[in-house]
Design an enzyme around this catalytic site. Structure first.
Site, mmCIF file in Angstrom:
data_model
loop_
_atom_site.group_PDB
_atom_site.id
_atom_site.type_symbol
_atom_site.label_atom_id
_atom_site.label_comp_id
_atom_site.label_asym_id
_atom_site.label_seq_id
_atom_site.Cartn_x
_atom_site.Cartn_y
_atom_site.Cartn_z
ATOM 1 N N GLU A 293 0.705 -1.272 -0.114
ATOM 2 C CA GLU A 293 0.032 -0.161 0.132
ATOM 3 C C GLU A 293 1.033 1.320 -0.100
ATOM 4 O OE1 GLU A 293 -3.225 -0.156 -0.559
ATOM 5 O OE2 GLU A 293 -3.306 -2.208 -0.189
ATOM 6 N N CYS A 327 -1.581 8.982 4.154
ATOM 7 C CA CYS A 327 -1.520 8.534 2.869
ATOM 8 C C CYS A 327 -3.082 8.895 2.140
ATOM 9 C CB CYS A 327 -1.568 6.989 2.625
ATOM 10 S SG CYS A 327 -2.340 6.248 3.708
HETATM 11 P P1 NAD Z 1 9.121 5.121 2.752
HETATM 12 O O1 NAD Z 1 8.991 4.762 1.303
HETATM 13 O O2 NAD Z 1 10.242 6.241 2.755
HETATM 14 O O3 NAD Z 1 9.611 4.132 4.030
HETATM 15 C C1 NAD Z 1 8.675 2.860 4.360
HETATM 16 C C2 NAD Z 1 9.677 1.758 4.589
HETATM 17 O O4 NAD Z 1 10.520 1.453 3.596
HETATM 18 C C3 NAD Z 1 10.475 2.155 5.706
HETATM 19 O O5 NAD Z 1 10.775 1.245 6.531
HETATM 20 C C4 NAD Z 1 11.925 2.408 5.239
HETATM 21 O O6 NAD Z 1 12.939 2.220 5.866
HETATM 22 C C5 NAD Z 1 11.684 1.269 4.093
HETATM 23 N N1 NAD Z 1 12.607 1.588 2.695
HETATM 24 C C6 NAD Z 1 13.125 2.484 2.175
HETATM 25 N N2 NAD Z 1 14.101 2.212 1.293
HETATM 26 C C7 NAD Z 1 13.979 0.752 1.281
HETATM 27 C C8 NAD Z 1 14.741 0.031 0.400
HETATM 28 N N3 NAD Z 1 15.575 0.430 -0.666
HETATM 29 N N4 NAD Z 1 14.748 -1.196 0.782
HETATM 30 C C9 NAD Z 1 14.030 -1.751 1.644
HETATM 31 N N5 NAD Z 1 13.169 -0.880 2.789
HETATM 32 C C10 NAD Z 1 13.454 0.464 2.436
HETATM 33 O O7 NAD Z 1 7.872 5.883 3.444
HETATM 34 P P2 NAD Z 1 7.367 6.492 4.602
HETATM 35 O O8 NAD Z 1 7.983 8.129 4.629
HETATM 36 O O9 NAD Z 1 7.788 5.605 6.085
HETATM 37 O O10 NAD Z 1 5.695 6.686 4.894
HETATM 38 C C11 NAD Z 1 5.125 7.390 4.092
HETATM 39 C C12 NAD Z 1 4.614 7.034 2.673
HETATM 40 O O11 NAD Z 1 3.782 5.824 2.948
HETATM 41 C C13 NAD Z 1 3.635 7.987 1.883
HETATM 42 O O12 NAD Z 1 3.875 8.054 0.418
HETATM 43 C C14 NAD Z 1 2.361 7.255 2.253
HETATM 44 O O13 NAD Z 1 1.252 7.707 1.213
HETATM 45 C C15 NAD Z 1 2.667 5.748 2.246
HETATM 46 N N6 NAD Z 1 1.500 5.349 3.307
HETATM 47 C C16 NAD Z 1 0.649 4.474 2.372
HETATM 48 C C17 NAD Z 1 -0.457 3.935 3.339
HETATM 49 C C18 NAD Z 1 -1.655 3.062 2.544
HETATM 50 O O14 NAD Z 1 -2.204 2.385 3.114
HETATM 51 N N7 NAD Z 1 -1.688 3.397 1.175
HETATM 52 C C19 NAD Z 1 -0.751 4.163 4.569
HETATM 53 C C20 NAD Z 1 0.642 4.767 5.182
HETATM 54 C C21 NAD Z 1 1.490 5.323 4.469
#
Ligand code: NAD
Length: 543
Positions: A293, A327
């Site tokens: 998501e 989100c």
């Molecule tokens: P992010 O993508 O920066 O990080 C999410 C996770 O991915 C973190 O644990 C991060 O450390 C990890 N990550 C980052 N790069 C990685 C890699 N190369 N390999 C493995 N893991 C990696 O997101 P964020 O800033 O924590 O959250 C905000 C984002 O999440 C926004 O885009 C928001 O829209 C989305 N979000 C979506 C929903 C939904 O249900 N659609 C819900 C909540 C948040």
């Protein structure tokens, strides 16, 4: 083996407590905040039965007071990812073989612990670590997480009860096996409940998990781990590592027993992970399940018949609650010219009254954004608007990171419906408004559908039933959660299963049966009672 078709207690949504002055819940959370701030937490990784302290300590601070020290967590490296995978694989068989009602009991107990003795603690941790006011913490860390745990237990029971038909002399059965391998849960900073759900949903279905929370959520992740321990979750079922994303990915995605990714976060990261898994497909024993998501560019579309007061309330709550870091946050609004003046006046009047500051002061509606990187990214959008000929800031637009990462709720008015703040996910307290000629409803609906690559949430405001149906049709694929006369945030487990399509994710609907089905691999069993002994078919005897 116990005999009986057990029924999980019927779930109902956890009531949201009010936290009004004088209430016992307000008193409890104030004490929990004080207690949390009185000691520096030393947070280990949890791998198998071990608490791992590497000595590589990283500071945790409240986003609204970045010089204050809440504690430190111990960062790991690639070797800890290997260890966590190993621990998950060692624990796998016993966990998968444990009767499902005992697995359910652990998570139902966790839900009751959150509802009772841990409620104030997990809320306080979310308020301090992620800068949420008490209401935002309560609907997330307490209520939504409790709902995820309770409703998922019921969905698990419902899945197991789905069985195929049988013909005479045959009994067909469906066995819902956990995946063959381990699941990798990668979670975002913005919801404690999502972090907790992404690791528990696969675990509930009998999988063992390596969980990598976002660094900015580790302070509340630690409370989740405490609750798992108190609920009796066996060691090795959920192994929590604090390792840089790409370092963790490098180990996990090169492992033959990687069986599934449960991700919530940004679209860009998810696409990168999907590509890596695709490139490594020959390594795996199974085709890994990929559930993600991701981002959103959520809209409010207003028809000329709408009520300006309802629309302005939806904009303020939808766009600015939790500083727009949901989100589902409303971030682009299309308003017909007959309503704009009144909506504008109401926005001015509401935003004048809204206060910004620490969540520890309960009168603040707006708190800080999560970290410096986020602050700078959002501030850059504001600076760009200030020098743009396509857009102007009509409310807010100031920011200050001297004590915490504070950004005023900001309203951008643009004459260009494709201006970047109308199309890109900002993930901060900025909402962009495009005022359209009221007789251009049809064309504007098309614009809403086409101006963003995301399709997470969206709302139509109208008193005209024909307009509502038209919007619902034209925007059929523009949102996975579509709201009529309501703000596009605040989905409730069991009521509005949540998730979006297009660039917003695989739409497997968190907290729903659809999601849990991704964590099992069904085995169909056909048992024949009247065994066949003759190879011959009657038609072979015909002349
Ligand atoms: P992010 O993508 O920066 O990080 C999410 C996770 O991915 C973190 O644990 C991060 O450390 C990890 N990550 C980052 N790069 C990685 C890699 N190369 N390999 C493995 N893991 C990696 O997101 P964020 O800033 O924590 O959250 C905000 C984002 O999440 C926004 O885009 C928001 O829209 C989305 N979000 C979506 C929903 C939904 O249900 N659609 C819900 C909540 C948040």
């Amino acid at each position: 083996m116990p005999n009986g078709n057990f029924k999980v207690p019927e779930p109902s949504n956890e009531p949201v407590l009010s936290y009004i002055d004088g209430s016992s819940e307000k008193q409890a959370v104030k004490e929990a905040l004080k207690e949390a701030k009185s000691q520096e937490k030393d947070v280990p990784m949890y791998i198998g039965s071990n608490e791992i302290r590497t000595g590589q300590k990283i500071r945790m601070s409240p986003p609204h007071d970045h010089q204050f020290v809440l504690g430190y967590f111990h960062e790991g490296n690639a070797s800890h990812v290997h260890d966590a995978i190993e621990a998950a694989l060692v624990a796998r068989q016993a966990w998968a073989n444990l009767s499902w009602e005992y697995r359910a009991s652990i998570f139902l107990k966790a839900a009751d612990l959150i509802a009772g003795p841990y409620r104030a603690k997990i809320n306080a941790a979310t308020m301090l670590g992620q800068s949420k006011n008490i209401y935002q913490a309560e609907i997330d860390a307490a209520c939504e997480y409790i709902d995820f745990l309770k409703f998922n237990a019921t969905y698990m029971e419902e899945i197991y009860s789905q069985q195929p038909k049988s013909s005479i002399g045959v009994w067909n059965r469906m066995e819902y096996r956990p995946l063959e391998g381990f699941v990798f849960a990668v979670t975002p900073f913005n919801f404690t409940s999502i972090a907790g759900n992404l690791c528990t949903a696969p675990a509930m279905m009998g999988n063992t998990v390596v969980w990598k929370p976002a660094y900015t959520q580790i302070y509340s992740a630690q409370v989740i781990m405490e609750i798992f321990k108190a609920a009796g979750l066996p060691d090795g079922v959920i192994n929590t590592i604090y390792v840089d994303g790409p370092v963790a990915g490098e180990v996990v995605f090169n492992h033959s027993e990687f069986a599934g990714l449960h991700f919530t976060g940004s679209t860009q990261v998810f696409k990168h992970l999907w590509k890596t898994i695709g490139q490594n497909i020959d390594i795996y024993n199974n085709y890994p399940r990929i559930v993600g998501e991701t981002g959103g560019k959520d809209f409010i579309m207003v028809h000329a018949s709408a009520d300006a007061q309802e629309v302005s309330t939806a904009i303020v709550r939808g766009a600015f609650e939790y500083q727009g870091q949901k989100c589902s946050a409303a971030s682009r609004v299309y308003i017909p010219d007959n309503l704009w003046e009144e909506v504008h006046e109401r926005l001015i009047s509401i935003l004048k009254r809204i206060k910004m500051g620490s969540p520890e002061n309960f009168t603040n509606f707006i708190n800080a954004v999560i970290d410096k990187k986020s602050f700078e990214k959002i501030a850059k959008y504001i600076d760009d608007v200030k020098i743009s000929s396509d857009a102007e800031i009509i409310l807010g637009g100031n920011y200050d990171d001297s004590k915490g990462y504070f950004i005023e709720p900001t309203v951008v008015l643009t004459s260009n419906p494709r201006y970047k703040t109308m199309c890109e996910e900002i993930f901060g307290p900025i909402v962009s408004i495009y005022v359209y000629p009221k007789n251009k409803f049809d064309a504007t609906l098309k614009l809403v559908d086409e101006s963003s690559s995301y399709a997470l949430t969206g709302a139509i405001f109208s008193k005209d039933r024909y307009a509502i149906e038209q919007a619902s049709d034209v925007l059929q694929y523009a949102a996975g959660n579509f709201y009529i006369n309501d703000k596009p945030t605040g989905a409730v487990v069991g009521q509005q299963p949540f998730g979006g399509a297009r660039g917003s994710g695989t739409n497997d609907k968190a907290g729903a049966q659809m999601n849990l089905l991704r964590w099992v691999s069904a085995r169909t069993i056909k048992e024949t009672f009247l065994e066949v002994t003759d190879y011959n078919y009657p038609f072979l005897d015909s002349k």
